[in-house]
Design a protein around this motif. Sequence first.
Motif, PDB file in Angstrom:
ATOM      1  N   PRO A   1      62.050 -61.296  45.105  1.00  0.00           N
ATOM      2  CA  PRO A   1      61.062 -62.362  44.952  1.00  0.00           C
ATOM      3  C   PRO A   1      59.666 -61.809  45.191  1.00  0.00           C
ATOM      4  CG  PRO A   1      62.236 -62.595  47.035  1.00  0.00           C
ATOM      5  CD  PRO A   1      62.918 -61.499  46.274  1.00  0.00           C
ATOM      6  N   ALA A   2      58.669 -62.373  44.486  1.00  0.00           N
ATOM      7  CA  ALA A   2      57.328 -61.813  44.575  1.00  0.00           C
ATOM      8  C   ALA A   2      56.239 -62.842  44.884  1.00  0.00           C
ATOM      9  CB  ALA A   2      56.993 -61.077  43.278  1.00  0.00           C
ATOM     10  N   THR A   3      56.609 -64.080  45.096  1.00  0.00           N
ATOM     11  CA  THR A   3      55.598 -65.055  45.499  1.00  0.00           C
ATOM     12  C   THR A   3      55.839 -65.432  46.952  1.00  0.00           C
ATOM     13  OG1 THR A   3      56.877 -67.028  44.916  1.00  0.00           O
ATOM     14  CG2 THR A   3      55.530 -66.020  43.155  1.00  0.00           C
ATOM     15  N   ILE A   4      54.803 -65.930  47.599  1.00  0.00           N
ATOM     16  CA  ILE A   4      54.943 -66.328  48.995  1.00  0.00           C
ATOM     17  C   ILE A   4      56.051 -67.362  49.132  1.00  0.00           C
ATOM     18  CG2 ILE A   4      53.790 -67.532  50.903  1.00  0.00           C
ATOM     19  CD1 ILE A   4      51.184 -66.100  49.971  1.00  0.00           C
ATOM     20  N   ASP A   5      56.046 -68.377  48.279  1.00  0.00           N
ATOM     21  CA  ASP A   5      57.071 -69.426  48.365  1.00  0.00           C
ATOM     22  C   ASP A   5      58.481 -68.885  48.120  1.00  0.00           C
ATOM     23  OD1 ASP A   5      55.223 -71.393  48.993  1.00  0.00           O
ATOM     24  OD2 ASP A   5      55.086 -72.149  46.932  1.00  0.00           O
TER      25      ASP A   5
END
Length: 90
Positions: free
Chosen positions: A18-22
């Motif tokens: 995963p690459a987004t904060i969320d």
Amino acid sequence: MTTTTWGTYVDGERVELPATIDDIRAALPAERRPDFDRAVGAAAPADLHLLLGHWALETRPDIRARDEATYARLEAGDFTGFTAAEDLTE
């Protein structure tokens, strides 16, 4: 909806992280999320990409364990299968 991921390689196979904060937060075990939230909240903007890369790997304990075993092997002097960057030809 498009999912943003980072890719890395484990034993020659591409692994998506995963690459987004969320998405990173959602992929972490519940007990690790407060640590993640504190780290992101305290991060300097210039360091955020490095911090997120670290935590993206934390979502995959199997990769972390493999890396730690590799480091321990190298520290013990076993360089089997290791190629130093200066020995790479490209």
